[in-house]
Design an enzyme around this catalytic site. Structure first.
Site, mmCIF file in Angstrom:
data_model
loop_
_atom_site.group_PDB
_atom_site.id
_atom_site.type_symbol
_atom_site.label_atom_id
_atom_site.label_comp_id
_atom_site.label_asym_id
_atom_site.label_seq_id
_atom_site.Cartn_x
_atom_site.Cartn_y
_atom_site.Cartn_z
ATOM 1 N N CYS A 86 29.951 -0.061 3.209
ATOM 2 C CA CYS A 86 29.632 -1.379 3.803
ATOM 3 C C CYS A 86 29.942 -1.295 5.292
ATOM 4 O O CYS A 86 29.660 -0.287 5.932
ATOM 5 C CB CYS A 86 30.426 -2.495 3.110
ATOM 6 S SG CYS A 86 32.215 -2.320 3.239
ATOM 7 N N ARG A 100 21.363 -6.173 8.350
ATOM 8 C CA ARG A 100 22.151 -5.097 8.961
ATOM 9 C C ARG A 100 21.736 -3.743 8.391
ATOM 10 O O ARG A 100 21.648 -2.754 9.119
ATOM 11 C CB ARG A 100 23.645 -5.347 8.742
ATOM 12 C CG ARG A 100 24.185 -6.500 9.591
ATOM 13 C CD ARG A 100 25.570 -6.940 9.150
ATOM 14 N NE ARG A 100 26.556 -5.872 9.219
ATOM 15 C CZ ARG A 100 27.766 -5.948 8.671
ATOM 16 N NH1 ARG A 100 28.132 -7.048 8.009
ATOM 17 N NH2 ARG A 100 28.602 -4.947 8.774
#
Length: 281
Positions: free
Chosen positions: A238, A178
Protein backbone atom coordinates in the site's frame (compact mmCIF):
# COMPACT_ATOMS: atom_id res chain seq x y z
CA UNK A 1 -9.91 -17.03 20.75
CA UNK A 2 -12.31 -17.54 17.83
CA UNK A 3 -10.77 -18.87 14.59
CA UNK A 4 -11.94 -15.78 12.65
CA UNK A 5 -9.24 -13.06 12.89
CA UNK A 6 -12.01 -10.59 13.81
CA UNK A 7 -14.29 -10.54 16.85
CA UNK A 8 -17.59 -8.75 17.25
CA UNK A 9 -18.35 -5.97 19.72
CA UNK A 10 -20.76 -8.40 21.41
CA UNK A 11 -17.93 -10.91 21.91
CA UNK A 12 -15.64 -8.28 23.41
CA UNK A 13 -18.39 -6.98 25.71
CA UNK A 14 -18.85 -10.52 26.99
CA UNK A 15 -15.10 -10.96 27.57
CA UNK A 16 -14.28 -7.42 28.71
CA UNK A 17 -13.36 -8.52 32.24
CA UNK A 18 -11.60 -11.77 31.32
CA UNK A 19 -8.22 -11.74 33.11
CA UNK A 20 -6.26 -12.92 30.06
CA UNK A 21 -7.82 -10.50 27.54
CA UNK A 22 -5.86 -7.33 26.86
CA UNK A 23 -7.30 -4.55 24.69
CA UNK A 24 -5.15 -2.27 22.53
CA UNK A 25 -6.12 1.04 20.92
CA UNK A 26 -4.11 1.16 17.68
CA UNK A 27 -5.55 4.40 16.28
CA UNK A 28 -3.47 6.21 13.66
CA UNK A 29 -4.11 8.96 11.11
CA UNK A 30 -2.45 9.54 7.74
CA UNK A 31 0.04 12.40 7.22
CA UNK A 32 -1.80 15.70 6.86
CA UNK A 33 -4.64 14.70 9.19
CA UNK A 34 -4.53 17.11 12.16
CA UNK A 35 -6.12 14.63 14.60
CA UNK A 36 -3.96 13.30 17.43
CA UNK A 37 -4.72 9.62 18.12
CA UNK A 38 -2.94 9.56 21.49
CA UNK A 39 -4.87 12.60 22.73
CA UNK A 40 -8.15 11.10 21.52
CA UNK A 41 -7.31 7.85 23.32
CA UNK A 42 -6.82 9.77 26.59
CA UNK A 43 -10.32 11.28 26.17
CA UNK A 44 -12.20 8.11 25.25
CA UNK A 45 -11.27 4.44 24.92
CA UNK A 46 -12.65 0.99 25.62
CA UNK A 47 -12.19 0.18 29.33
CA UNK A 48 -8.75 -1.23 30.10
CA UNK A 49 -7.29 -0.46 26.68
CA UNK A 50 -3.67 0.66 26.34
CA UNK A 51 -2.44 2.85 23.47
CA UNK A 52 -0.10 1.44 20.81
CA UNK A 53 1.80 4.27 19.10
CA UNK A 54 2.49 3.00 15.55
CA UNK A 55 5.03 5.72 14.78
CA UNK A 56 6.89 5.34 18.07
CA UNK A 57 6.96 1.53 18.22
CA UNK A 58 8.95 1.31 15.00
CA UNK A 59 12.49 1.13 13.64
CA UNK A 60 13.97 4.51 14.57
CA UNK A 61 17.02 3.84 12.36
CA UNK A 62 14.93 3.75 9.15
CA UNK A 63 14.04 6.81 7.09
CA UNK A 64 10.81 5.06 6.06
CA UNK A 65 7.59 5.57 8.07
CA UNK A 66 6.74 3.19 10.95
CA UNK A 67 8.83 0.23 9.79
CA UNK A 68 8.78 -2.85 12.03
CA UNK A 69 11.01 -2.40 15.09
CA UNK A 70 13.58 -4.94 16.19
CA UNK A 71 12.25 -7.84 18.25
CA UNK A 72 14.22 -6.50 21.24
CA UNK A 73 12.66 -3.03 21.03
CA UNK A 74 9.19 -4.49 20.50
CA UNK A 75 9.47 -6.75 23.54
CA UNK A 76 10.68 -3.83 25.66
CA UNK A 77 7.77 -1.59 24.61
CA UNK A 78 5.20 -4.34 25.18
CA UNK A 79 6.55 -4.97 28.68
CA UNK A 80 6.15 -1.27 29.45
CA UNK A 81 2.57 -1.35 28.12
CA UNK A 82 1.79 -4.28 30.39
CA UNK A 83 1.33 -6.73 27.52
CA UNK A 84 2.66 -10.11 28.60
CA UNK A 85 3.18 -13.59 27.20
CA UNK A 86 -0.06 -15.56 27.17
CA UNK A 87 -2.26 -12.49 26.73
CA UNK A 88 -5.22 -12.74 24.36
CA UNK A 89 -5.08 -9.48 22.43
CA UNK A 90 -7.98 -7.55 20.92
CA UNK A 91 -6.91 -4.63 18.69
CA UNK A 92 -9.19 -1.77 17.63
CA UNK A 93 -8.94 1.72 16.16
CA UNK A 94 -11.03 4.88 16.15
CA UNK A 95 -11.86 4.76 12.44
CA UNK A 96 -13.52 1.33 12.45
CA UNK A 97 -11.08 -0.79 10.45
CA UNK A 98 -8.03 1.18 9.44
CA UNK A 99 -4.85 0.90 11.52
CA UNK A 100 -5.83 -1.95 13.88
CA UNK A 101 -4.96 -4.58 11.22
CA UNK A 102 -1.42 -3.15 11.01
CA UNK A 103 -0.91 -3.80 14.73
CA UNK A 104 -2.58 -7.23 14.42
CA UNK A 105 -0.01 -8.05 11.70
CA UNK A 106 2.84 -6.53 13.77
CA UNK A 107 2.13 -8.79 16.75
CA UNK A 108 2.03 -11.84 14.48
CA UNK A 109 5.26 -10.76 12.76
CA UNK A 110 6.76 -10.64 16.27
CA UNK A 111 5.60 -14.19 17.03
CA UNK A 112 2.44 -13.47 19.06
CA UNK A 113 -0.44 -15.36 17.42
CA UNK A 114 -3.24 -14.96 19.98
CA UNK A 115 -4.48 -11.68 18.51
CA UNK A 116 -7.70 -10.54 16.81
CA UNK A 117 -9.19 -7.28 15.52
CA UNK A 118 -12.42 -5.73 16.81
CA UNK A 119 -14.79 -5.64 13.83
CA UNK A 120 -16.12 -2.11 13.39
CA UNK A 121 -13.74 -0.76 16.04
CA UNK A 122 -14.48 2.10 18.41
CA UNK A 123 -17.21 3.72 16.23
CA UNK A 124 -19.37 0.56 16.37
CA UNK A 125 -18.63 0.07 20.08
CA UNK A 126 -19.75 3.64 20.88
CA UNK A 127 -22.76 3.51 18.53
CA UNK A 128 -24.04 0.50 20.47
CA UNK A 129 -23.83 2.42 23.74
CA UNK A 130 -21.12 0.22 25.23
CA UNK A 131 -18.90 1.48 28.09
CA UNK A 132 -15.90 3.77 27.57
CA UNK A 133 -13.46 5.50 29.90
CA UNK A 134 -10.94 8.34 29.82
CA UNK A 135 -7.49 8.92 31.29
CA UNK A 136 -4.35 6.85 30.90
CA UNK A 137 -4.25 3.84 33.25
CA UNK A 138 -0.84 3.15 34.85
CA UNK A 139 0.52 -0.06 33.24
CA UNK A 140 1.92 -2.95 35.24
CA UNK A 141 5.02 -4.30 33.50
CA UNK A 142 4.83 -7.91 32.30
CA UNK A 143 7.28 -10.20 30.54
CA UNK A 144 6.88 -10.32 26.75
CA UNK A 145 8.83 -12.53 24.35
CA UNK A 146 9.32 -11.54 20.69
CA UNK A 147 10.22 -14.01 17.95
CA UNK A 148 10.49 -12.48 14.49
CA UNK A 149 8.37 -14.35 11.90
CA UNK A 150 10.01 -13.47 8.60
CA UNK A 151 7.42 -15.36 6.53
CA UNK A 152 4.97 -12.49 7.18
CA UNK A 153 7.34 -9.69 6.10
CA UNK A 154 8.77 -8.71 2.71
CA UNK A 155 11.42 -6.12 1.85
CA UNK A 156 12.21 -4.48 -1.49
CA UNK A 157 14.69 -7.15 -2.63
CA UNK A 158 12.15 -9.90 -1.97
CA UNK A 159 9.43 -7.98 -3.84
CA UNK A 160 11.76 -7.51 -6.82
CA UNK A 161 12.33 -11.28 -6.88
CA UNK A 162 8.59 -11.97 -6.59
CA UNK A 163 7.87 -9.70 -9.55
CA UNK A 164 10.62 -11.42 -11.52
CA UNK A 165 9.71 -15.06 -10.86
CA UNK A 166 5.95 -14.73 -10.43
CA UNK A 167 5.87 -17.00 -7.38
CA UNK A 168 4.01 -14.43 -5.29
CA UNK A 169 1.21 -12.09 -6.39
CA UNK A 170 1.51 -8.41 -5.44
CA UNK A 171 -1.79 -6.91 -4.32
CA UNK A 172 -1.91 -3.14 -3.77
CA UNK A 173 -4.41 -1.71 -1.26
CA UNK A 174 -4.15 1.94 -2.31
CA UNK A 175 -7.16 3.73 -3.87
CA UNK A 176 -7.50 3.20 -7.63
CA UNK A 177 -6.47 6.79 -8.48
CA UNK A 178 -3.11 6.39 -6.77
CA UNK A 179 -2.58 2.89 -8.18
CA UNK A 180 -3.26 4.11 -11.73
CA UNK A 181 -0.99 7.11 -11.26
CA UNK A 182 -3.85 9.57 -11.69
CA UNK A 183 -3.84 10.87 -8.09
CA UNK A 184 -0.80 12.16 -6.17
CA UNK A 185 0.72 10.32 -3.24
CA UNK A 186 0.11 11.88 0.22
CA UNK A 187 3.83 11.68 0.98
CA UNK A 188 5.94 14.21 -0.96
CA UNK A 189 8.70 13.10 -3.32
CA UNK A 190 7.15 9.79 -4.39
CA UNK A 191 6.48 8.77 -7.98
CA UNK A 192 2.92 7.95 -9.05
CA UNK A 193 1.78 4.56 -10.31
CA UNK A 194 2.29 0.94 -9.28
CA UNK A 195 4.61 -2.05 -9.51
CA UNK A 196 4.49 -3.90 -12.84
CA UNK A 197 2.15 -6.88 -12.53
CA UNK A 198 0.54 -5.75 -9.25
CA UNK A 199 -3.22 -6.08 -8.82
CA UNK A 200 -5.34 -3.39 -7.18
CA UNK A 201 -7.75 -4.24 -4.35
CA UNK A 202 -8.44 -0.91 -2.60
CA UNK A 203 -8.72 -1.46 1.15
CA UNK A 204 -12.11 0.26 1.10
CA UNK A 205 -13.47 -2.52 -1.13
CA UNK A 206 -13.24 -5.10 1.68
CA UNK A 207 -15.10 -2.90 4.18
CA UNK A 208 -18.90 -2.99 4.42
CA UNK A 209 -20.96 0.25 4.58
CA UNK A 210 -21.33 -0.13 8.38
CA UNK A 211 -17.53 -0.09 8.88
CA UNK A 212 -17.17 -3.83 9.53
CA UNK A 213 -15.31 -6.24 7.27
CA UNK A 214 -17.33 -7.91 4.53
CA UNK A 215 -18.20 -11.60 5.03
CA UNK A 216 -15.99 -14.26 3.47
CA UNK A 217 -18.05 -14.89 0.33
CA UNK A 218 -18.07 -11.18 -0.55
CA UNK A 219 -14.33 -10.88 0.16
CA UNK A 220 -13.63 -13.81 -2.15
CA UNK A 221 -15.57 -12.08 -4.92
CA UNK A 222 -13.65 -8.82 -4.42
CA UNK A 223 -10.26 -10.51 -4.82
CA UNK A 224 -11.39 -12.63 -7.77
CA UNK A 225 -12.79 -9.56 -9.56
CA UNK A 226 -9.32 -7.97 -9.30
CA UNK A 227 -7.69 -11.03 -10.86
CA UNK A 228 -6.17 -12.32 -7.62
CA UNK A 229 -5.89 -16.09 -7.17
CA UNK A 230 -6.33 -16.56 -3.41
CA UNK A 231 -5.07 -20.15 -3.64
CA UNK A 232 -1.59 -18.83 -4.54
CA UNK A 233 0.89 -16.92 -2.33
CA UNK A 234 0.18 -13.19 -1.98
CA UNK A 235 2.17 -10.19 -0.77
CA UNK A 236 0.12 -7.11 0.09
CA UNK A 237 1.38 -3.56 -0.30
CA UNK A 238 0.00 0.00 0.00
CA UNK A 239 1.40 3.44 0.85
CA UNK A 240 3.32 2.60 4.02
CA UNK A 241 2.14 -0.81 5.24
CA UNK A 242 -1.06 0.28 7.01
CA UNK A 243 -3.86 -0.57 4.58
CA UNK A 244 -1.85 -3.51 3.17
CA UNK A 245 -2.51 -5.09 6.56
CA UNK A 246 -6.27 -4.66 6.03
CA UNK A 247 -5.95 -6.90 2.96
CA UNK A 248 -3.82 -9.38 4.95
CA UNK A 249 -6.61 -9.49 7.55
CA UNK A 250 -9.25 -10.01 4.85
CA UNK A 251 -7.19 -12.86 3.38
CA UNK A 252 -6.86 -14.39 6.87
CA UNK A 253 -10.67 -14.37 7.05
CA UNK A 254 -10.52 -16.43 3.83
CA UNK A 255 -8.13 -18.92 5.43
CA UNK A 256 -4.91 -17.39 4.02
CA UNK A 257 -3.55 -16.46 7.43
CA UNK A 258 0.17 -16.28 6.52
CA UNK A 259 -0.07 -13.49 3.95
CA UNK A 260 3.08 -11.36 3.89
CA UNK A 261 3.10 -7.54 3.91
CA UNK A 262 5.68 -5.42 2.07
CA UNK A 263 6.67 -3.33 5.08
CA UNK A 264 8.15 -0.37 3.18
CA UNK A 265 5.39 -0.43 0.55
CA UNK A 266 5.11 2.57 -1.80
CA UNK A 267 7.02 4.84 0.61
CA UNK A 268 9.99 2.61 -0.28
CA UNK A 269 9.24 1.49 -3.86
CA UNK A 270 7.96 4.87 -5.09
CA UNK A 271 11.06 6.85 -4.11
CA UNK A 272 13.28 8.14 -6.92
CA UNK A 273 15.50 5.24 -7.98
CA UNK A 274 15.66 2.19 -10.21
CA UNK A 275 12.46 0.45 -9.10
CA UNK A 276 10.12 0.06 -12.07
CA UNK A 277 6.90 2.08 -11.91
CA UNK A 278 4.02 1.78 -14.37
CA UNK A 279 0.79 3.77 -14.73
CA UNK A 280 -2.65 2.97 -16.06
CA UNK A 281 -4.62 -0.24 -15.50
Amino acid sequence: MPTDPLVSTAWLAEHLDAPDVRIIDASYFLPGDPRDPKAEYALVHIPGAVFFDIDDISDETSDLPHMLPSAVKFASRMRKLGIGDGARLVIYDSQGLFSAPRVWWTFRAMGHEDVVVLDGGLPKWIAEGRPVEDGVPPPRERHFTSRYSNDLVRDQAQVRRALGNGREQLVDARPAGRFLGEAPEPRPGLRSGHMPGARNVPASSVIAPDGTMKPAEQLKAVFEAAGVDISRPIVTTCGSGITASILALALARLGRDRTAVYDGSWADWGRPGDTEVVTGP
